[in-house]
Write an enzyme that holds these catalytic residues in place. Structure first.
Site, PDB file in Angstrom:
ATOM      1  N   ASP A   1      -7.131  -1.489   3.513  1.00 14.07           N
ATOM      2  CA  ASP A   1      -6.215  -2.569   3.131  1.00 14.07           C
ATOM      3  C   ASP A   1      -6.660  -3.918   3.690  1.00 14.07           C
ATOM      4  O   ASP A   1      -6.129  -4.957   3.281  1.00 14.07           O
ATOM      5  CB  ASP A   1      -4.803  -2.278   3.656  1.00 14.07           C
ATOM      6  CG  ASP A   1      -4.218  -1.014   3.066  1.00 14.07           C
ATOM      7  OD1 ASP A   1      -4.414  -0.808   1.853  1.00 14.07           O
ATOM      8  OD2 ASP A   1      -3.575  -0.251   3.805  1.00 14.07           O
TER       9      ASP A   1
ATOM     10  N   ASP B   1       0.879  -1.166   0.000  1.00 14.64           N
ATOM     11  CA  ASP B   1       0.000   0.000   0.000  1.00 14.64           C
ATOM     12  C   ASP B   1       0.926   1.228   0.000  1.00 14.64           C
ATOM     13  O   ASP B   1       2.058   1.156   0.460  1.00 14.64           O
ATOM     14  CB  ASP B   1      -0.851  -0.047   1.283  1.00 14.64           C
ATOM     15  CG  ASP B   1      -1.428   1.295   1.650  1.00 14.64           C
ATOM     16  OD1 ASP B   1      -2.126   1.879   0.817  1.00 14.64           O
ATOM     17  OD2 ASP B   1      -1.171   1.762   2.784  1.00 14.64           O
TER      18      ASP B   1
ATOM     19  N   ASP C   1      -1.680  -0.829   6.048  1.00 18.48           N
ATOM     20  CA  ASP C   1      -1.927  -0.240   7.365  1.00 18.48           C
ATOM     21  C   ASP C   1      -3.369   0.198   7.572  1.00 18.48           C
ATOM     22  O   ASP C   1      -3.793   0.412   8.703  1.00 18.48           O
ATOM     23  CB  ASP C   1      -1.040   0.999   7.558  1.00 18.48           C
ATOM     24  CG  ASP C   1      -1.489   2.154   6.700  1.00 18.48           C
ATOM     25  OD1 ASP C   1      -1.762   1.927   5.503  1.00 18.48           O
ATOM     26  OD2 ASP C   1      -1.611   3.278   7.211  1.00 18.48           O
TER      27      ASP C   1
HETATM   28  P1  ADP Z   1      -4.361   4.862  -0.037  1.00 15.17           P
HETATM   29  O1  ADP Z   1      -4.803   3.653  -0.796  1.00 15.17           O
HETATM   30  O2  ADP Z   1      -3.136   5.449  -0.662  1.00 15.17           O
HETATM   31  O3  ADP Z   1      -4.146   4.540   1.439  1.00 15.17           O
HETATM   32  P2  ADP Z   1      -7.096   6.016   0.209  1.00 15.17           P
HETATM   33  O4  ADP Z   1      -7.795   4.890  -0.494  1.00 15.17           O
HETATM   34  O5  ADP Z   1      -7.296   6.124   1.676  1.00 15.17           O
HETATM   35  O6  ADP Z   1      -5.508   5.999  -0.171  1.00 15.17           O
HETATM   36  O7  ADP Z   1      -7.568   7.392  -0.433  1.00 15.17           O
HETATM   37  C1  ADP Z   1      -7.507   7.605  -1.821  1.00 15.17           C
HETATM   38  C2  ADP Z   1      -7.711   9.062  -2.167  1.00 15.17           C
HETATM   39  O8  ADP Z   1      -9.012   9.512  -1.744  1.00 15.17           O
HETATM   40  C3  ADP Z   1      -6.740  10.001  -1.495  1.00 15.17           C
HETATM   41  O9  ADP Z   1      -5.525  10.092  -2.183  1.00 15.17           O
HETATM   42  C4  ADP Z   1      -7.534  11.318  -1.509  1.00 15.17           C
HETATM   43  O10 ADP Z   1      -7.438  11.917  -2.773  1.00 15.17           O
HETATM   44  C5  ADP Z   1      -8.957  10.856  -1.299  1.00 15.17           C
HETATM   45  N1  ADP Z   1      -9.337  10.916   0.144  1.00 15.17           N
HETATM   46  C6  ADP Z   1      -9.605   9.859   0.948  1.00 15.17           C
HETATM   47  N2  ADP Z   1      -9.956  10.285   2.186  1.00 15.17           N
HETATM   48  C7  ADP Z   1      -9.871  11.637   2.185  1.00 15.17           C
HETATM   49  C8  ADP Z   1     -10.115  12.678   3.158  1.00 15.17           C
HETATM   50  N3  ADP Z   1     -10.497  12.412   4.418  1.00 15.17           N
HETATM   51  N4  ADP Z   1      -9.940  13.965   2.759  1.00 15.17           N
HETATM   52  C9  ADP Z   1      -9.557  14.257   1.509  1.00 15.17           C
HETATM   53  N5  ADP Z   1      -9.325  13.338   0.551  1.00 15.17           N
HETATM   54  C10 ADP Z   1      -9.488  12.051   0.860  1.00 15.17           C
HETATM   55 MG    MG Z   2      -2.568   3.144   3.747  1.00 14.01          MG
END
Ligand code: ADP
Ligand code: MG
Length: 311
Positions: free
Chosen positions: A260, A38, A256
């Protein structure tokens, strides 16, 4: 391996802060062919920080920052926390000295506007209502799916951020595009060395993230990963694992977040970052308590040695 050897290996793992949930998990790790990482909080430190904020409407910059932080007040996402921190520093920092007794939470409580109808949209952002007006904070698709038009000037600004490995967070207020925040999340210092080490062991590293393609590719390039899967919704991360397993490959997942956990459960070897969410830790076979990616290699090595595979 004898039960004694498994017990010894479990102890050696524990001394590195690598918690192994059972002998089967220990045995499977020796044959891992892919390690899926991730991005946010796993390859990166998960200490996102806002580096820039820009308004594309008439709104005052300070009001914009307060608005976005108010919308994120109930968010548990690292991006939400980064935005609240930024608002605190922007508005309260200079005032800290003359009100030493005032705690950060109190100052924030005084600053932020109460939001209603809050909902977190995993992989996309947050939605709520502030001052009776709808607010969206998140990625492009969150805004466009809700009929918000993104001006080309703002789109160019976001592209520029993404090419520099930053995430652009877009904001609309009352259905109108309002502004952008840029967020940086530095790589863990050992990330590139671990990726290199896995390649030397004959293991293929892959990155999977809900973040956009441009940011994902910029980060992957820095860390030395060629195989990137971006803009993957939480359920899609488990699909990535299953598609790699189709030809019989043994797949490990390192993650994490709540998003995931389906992938950690689907993987042959799920490894959760100790600092991660409880749900991820529960779904995993291994917990890396030191939050150090070198322990991915420790875990595979330990399994190979315990089961005396000659390579
Ligand atoms: P990752 O897989 O890298 O852990 P996430 O799936 O949690 O990322 O989030 C993907 C995208 O969704 C982020 O890069 C962001 O653009 C948007 N996003 C998710 N949660 C938030 C939030 N609380 N505020 C703003 N943008 C968010
Ligand atoms: Mg993550």
């Amino acid at each position: 391996a004898t039960p004694t050897a498994v017990m010894v290996a479990t102890g050696v793992g524990a001394s590195h802060g690598v918690l192994i949930k059972g002998g089967d998990a220990l045995e499977r790790a020796q044959n891992v062919q892919y390690v899926i990482f991730d991005k946010t909080g796993t390859l990166t430190q998960g200490k996102a920080a806002v580096t820039t904020a820009k308004v594309f409407s008439g709104m005052d910059l300070g009001d914009f920052i307060t608005l976005v932080a108010s919308a994120e007040a109930s968010s548990e996402h690292p991006l939400g926390r980064a935005i609240i921190d930024y608002a605190y520093h922007y508005h309260c920092f200079g005032k800290v000295q003359d009100s030493k007794k005032q705690k950060k939470e109190e100052m924030l409580a005084a600053l932020l506007i109460e939001a209603s109808d809050f909902s977190a949209l995993p992989g996309r952002g947050v939605q709520c209502s502030v001052n009776g007006r709808s607010v969206l904070v998140g990625n492009r698709s969150l805004l466009t799916e809700n009929g918000v038009e993104i001006p080309s000037e703002a789109e160019n600004f976001v592209v520029e951020l993404e090419m520099n490995a930053k995430t652009g967070i877009l904001v609309s207020y009352d259905g109108t595009f309002t502004g952008v925040l840029g967020v940086a999340d530095p790589l863990k210092r050992e990330a590139a060395v671990v990726v290199e080490g896995l390649k030397k062991m004959g293991v293929k590293p892959v990155m999977v993230t809900g973040d956009n393609w441009r940011t994902a590719q910029a980060v992957a390039k820095e860390v030395g990963i060629e195989d990137v899967r971006a803009e993957v919704m939480p359920a899609g991360k488990a699909d990535v694992i299953r598609s790699l397993q189709k030809d019989g490959s043994i797949v490990a997942m390192v993650g994490d977040g709540i998003n995931d956990s389906p992938a950690l459960a689907a993987a042959d070897v799920g490894m959760a970052i100790g600092a991660g969410t409880d749900i991820a830790i529960e779904a995993a076979d291994y917990v890396l308590m030191r939050n150090n990616l070198e322990d991915v290699i420790t875990a595979i090595d330990l399994s190979r040695k315990t089961f005396a595979r000659i390579r």
